[in-house]
Enzyme design. Structure first.
Site, PDB file in Angstrom:
ATOM      1  N   ARG A 111       0.777  -1.254  -0.357  1.00  0.00           N
ATOM      2  CA  ARG A 111      -0.185  -0.066   0.050  1.00  0.00           C
ATOM      3  C   ARG A 111       1.110   1.399   0.287  1.00  0.00           C
ATOM      4  NH1 ARG A 111      -0.721   2.220   4.735  1.00  0.00           N
ATOM      5  NH2 ARG A 111      -2.224   3.204   5.161  1.00  0.00           N
ATOM      6  N   TRP A 118      11.485   8.210   5.354  1.00  0.00           N
ATOM      7  CA  TRP A 118      12.988   7.465   6.247  1.00  0.00           C
ATOM      8  C   TRP A 118      13.341   6.770   5.617  1.00  0.00           C
ATOM      9  CZ3 TRP A 118      12.441   5.363  11.557  1.00  0.00           C
ATOM     10  CH2 TRP A 118      11.674   4.595  11.771  1.00  0.00           C
ATOM     11  N   ASP A 119      11.789   6.029   5.057  1.00  0.00           N
ATOM     12  CA  ASP A 119      13.178   4.056   4.113  1.00  0.00           C
ATOM     13  C   ASP A 119      13.853   4.219   3.176  1.00  0.00           C
ATOM     14  OD1 ASP A 119       9.319   2.287   4.632  1.00  0.00           O
ATOM     15  OD2 ASP A 119       9.161   4.660   5.129  1.00  0.00           O
ATOM     16  N   ASN A 155       7.119  13.356   4.065  1.00  0.00           N
ATOM     17  CA  ASN A 155       6.929  12.089   4.174  1.00  0.00           C
ATOM     18  C   ASN A 155       6.540  11.525   3.371  1.00  0.00           C
ATOM     19  OD1 ASN A 155       3.930  11.330   7.068  1.00  0.00           O
ATOM     20  ND2 ASN A 155       5.314   9.998   5.203  1.00  0.00           N
ATOM     21  N   ARG A 164       3.856  17.415   6.345  1.00  0.00           N
ATOM     22  CA  ARG A 164       5.563  16.647   7.717  1.00  0.00           C
ATOM     23  C   ARG A 164       6.435  16.599   6.801  1.00  0.00           C
ATOM     24  NH1 ARG A 164       0.791  13.390   8.613  1.00  0.00           N
ATOM     25  NH2 ARG A 164       0.963  11.496   7.629  1.00  0.00           N
ATOM     26  N   SER A 165       7.630  16.611   7.557  1.00  0.00           N
ATOM     27  CA  SER A 165       8.516  15.705   7.031  1.00  0.00           C
ATOM     28  C   SER A 165       7.993  14.022   7.250  1.00  0.00           C
ATOM     29  CB  SER A 165       9.756  16.220   7.044  1.00  0.00           C
ATOM     30  OG  SER A 165      10.385  15.435   6.858  1.00  0.00           O
ATOM     31  N   GLN A 166       9.968  13.194   7.757  1.00  0.00           N
ATOM     32  CA  GLN A 166       9.560  12.087   8.232  1.00  0.00           C
ATOM     33  C   GLN A 166      11.044  12.566   8.599  1.00  0.00           C
ATOM     34  OE1 GLN A 166       9.393   8.897   6.215  1.00  0.00           O
ATOM     35  NE2 GLN A 166       7.639   8.451   7.347  1.00  0.00           N
ATOM     36  N   GLY A 313       7.604   8.610  12.036  1.00  0.00           N
ATOM     37  CA  GLY A 313       7.235   7.391  11.288  1.00  0.00           C
ATOM     38  C   GLY A 313       7.495   5.856  12.782  1.00  0.00           C
ATOM     39  N   ASP A 315       4.102   5.312  13.512  1.00  0.00           N
ATOM     40  CA  ASP A 315       3.667   5.377  14.080  1.00  0.00           C
ATOM     41  C   ASP A 315       2.423   3.712  13.473  1.00  0.00           C
ATOM     42  OD1 ASP A 315       4.504   5.958  11.904  1.00  0.00           O
ATOM     43  OD2 ASP A 315       1.596   5.690  10.602  1.00  0.00           O
ATOM     44  N   GLU A 493       7.480  -6.209   5.999  1.00  0.00           N
ATOM     45  CA  GLU A 493       7.825  -5.276   6.508  1.00  0.00           C
ATOM     46  C   GLU A 493       7.907  -5.683   7.702  1.00  0.00           C
ATOM     47  OE1 GLU A 493       4.703  -1.351   7.132  1.00  0.00           O
ATOM     48  OE2 GLU A 493       3.868  -3.373   7.538  1.00  0.00           O
TER      49      GLU A 493
END
Length: 559
Positions: A111, A118-119, A155, A164-166, A313, A315, A493
């Protein structure tokens, strides 16, 4: 460009490991997306027609015009030029859509069909290890494009992420690729100059309000948006109803996160309304006696914390209070360790450019942050780094695996490193490092472990010379991933590191354990590369053994 064959070699040449290594090798192409590819435009999280947004004023590239015809996608421009996050009200960008990027990129999987912040650091490390240097550089350039046209590293490149960022891994991504380019004889001074400008701009966002954590001199996560985020409303089944119910039944932890709808109540609220009614159900047949039905909503401050948790990140976790509701009130270990690392990277880039004065400036900033991290986040008695709670003025006592970030960043003292290693048993499980010591039902807590954090933990241990611990934890994680791969032929994941299983039963968040998966693939390659030869051979021999009983195909949550 491809790295020379020698640079692509791995100690895992044993035939028994070939199936999982082939899976990872193939996955890089399977997970690669391009703006000119129709499948890149699909957003599994949203029920909306495909739209591609270009930066305001940007000429429409020829490839995009072709995309419009072949993929039946609308091409739009963002309403204004964006210089900083928070300048655009994303609720007014309708329908939501994909943000244009110039180069190909690797998505996490499932998804998550866009380029994540950050991934991508972990994915890039996997790509460099695999010799896919051109793809890795293109992803770094995409992030520079985001900084220049969308205000910061996002993000991910969707319009609803413009608030937002990450976690700021961008300087680490750049240094990783630049070092590989240098070693392959493809150094680029002009790229250094672009990197310095964009990295400094991205860094400064974290060092001004509202990303400052009170008067600590440290930084915090903070999403500029208000109310429930669009992607959560459409894709995270009943999450806010569960949150509201939890706070109703745990009033001591509710703080000001739920607000009853009463005449004259003016506290800001957002999102859907929920109702509660207490009834006494008779044992025999008869009518139930009920209290009057009450209506309430989650407060705006709760949603600010929820959004900020997503920027972190992590969450969902209970690390920053139940459901991460107080994320924006903390100075976190992870974020400030990353900013220290960014300062040290900018110092190095300045030296590469010959800018001695700038290098000295970044060195001083890094040393100052290091002192503040020790002052506010280090607990000498516990031997752990903890997040600092700005509401109470005290460190949290929530033991979280980000306590090892200062090892990865190189800011911990040797004495702090020794104390941290003594605490490894609190986190170490049969399948590697667990996220926390608390089983809350959230996917970023016990019993789950994630490949990206295993990488950081192992890197930190090796940096301070704790190689035996790093080898052991690497093996625990690698053998678990390989065992589950033999069972169902996939890489996931996250994993239940207590049960050594890809089966996950997350109570809060998304309802699948995504197959793919970018950073787990990278973690497998990197951890395998760091193992001594005899441990690699042992792992290879395991692949001919019967799969242990238990551990079914994953079915838990995603991020």
């Amino acid at each position: 460009m491809q790295l020379p064959a020698a640079a692509q070699s791995t100690p895992a040449q044993r035939q028994e490991l070939k199936p999982i290594l082939d899976y990872i090798s193939t996955a890089w192409d399977t997970l690669t997306r391009s703006i000119t590819d129709c499948q890149s435009l699909v957003d599994p999280k949203m029920k909306a027609a495909a739209v591609l947004y270009l930066p305001a004023g940007m000429a429409e590239p020829a490839a995009v015009r072709k995309l419009s015809r072949e993929c039946n996608v609308r091409i739009e421009h963002l309403p204004v030029e964006i210089h900083r996050l928070g300048e655009v009200d994303t609720s007014k960008i309708q329908p939501q859509g994909l943000l244009y990027l110039e180069n190909k990129y690797v998505v996490p999987g499932g998804r998550f069909n866009e380029m994540y912040g950050w991934d991508s650091y972990f994915i890039i490390r996997g790509l460099v290890r695999a010799g896919r240097l051109e793809l890795a550089r293109g992803m770094v350039d995409n992030f520079f494009f985001e900084v220049e046209h969308y205000g910061a590293m996002l993000n991910a490149n969707r319009a609803y992420y413009l608030t937002r960022s990450q976690p700021p891994f961008l300087s680490s991504m750049f240094v990783e690729v630049y070092d590989a380019l240098e070693k392959s004889g493809h150094g680029d001074t002009a790229w250094l100059a672009r990197a310095y400008a964009d990295l400094e701009k991205d860094y400064e966002m974290w060092n001004r309000d509202p990303h400052l954590a009170g008067d600590t001199g440290l930084s915090r996560y903070y999403d500029f948006g208000e109310g429930p985020p669009a992607e959560a409303l459409q894709d995270e089944t009943a999450i806010y109803r569960k949150v509201a119910a939890y706070f109703f039944f745990h009033p001591a932890q509710a703080d000001h996160y739920i607000v009853e709808t009463l005449p004259g109540v003016t506290e800001p609220v957002a999102g859907a309304a929920y109702t509660e009614q207490v009834c006494e159900v008779p044992l025999a047949t008869g009518r139930a006696e009920c209290e009057q039905r009450r209506e309430f909503k989650l407060s705006s401050d709760y949603y600010k914390g929820d959004r900020s948790m997503r920027e972190s990140g992590f969450d969902v976790s209970f690390r920053f209070g139940p459901f991460g509701a107080a994320t924006h009130h903390y100075a976190p270990v992870c974020l400030n360790s990353l900013l220290y690392k960014t300062e040290k990277d900018l110092e190095q880039i300045s030296r590469w450019l010959g800018h001695t004065t700038d290098a000295e400036k970044w060195s001083k900033r890094a040393e100052q942050r290091k002192k503040l991290i020790t002052r506010y986040l280090w607990d000498d008695k516990a031997g752990l780094f903890f997040d600092f709670d700005g509401q109470t003025g005290h460190r949290s006592s929530y033991r979280y695996v980000t306590t090892f970030y200062p090892l990865w960043a190189g800011l911990a003292t040797p004495e702090q490193a020794k104390a941290l290693v003594k605490n490894l048993p609190a986190f170490e499980q049969p399948g590697g490092l667990a996220m926390s010591t608390e089983d809350t039902g959230a996917q970023w807590d016990l019993p789950y472990g994630w490949g990206n954090i295993e990488m950081l933990g192992v890197d930190g241990l090796r940096r301070y010379g704790f190689n035996a611990d790093a080898d052991r934890i690497s093996y625990e994680f690698l053998s678990m991933v390989a065992e589950n791969f033999r069972r169902d032929g996939t890489i996931r994941e996250k994993y239940n590191v207590v049960a050594r299983s890809s089966e996950a039963h997350v109570e809060v968040g998304y309802q699948i354990n995504v197959v793919g998966f970018g950073w787990t693939n990278a973690a497998f390659l990197e951890l395998l590369h760091g193992l001594p030869k005899d441990m690699v051979e042992r792992l290879a021999r395991e692949q001919d053994q019967p799969v242990p009983a238990g551990g079914k195909e994953g079915s838990g949550a995603s991020r």
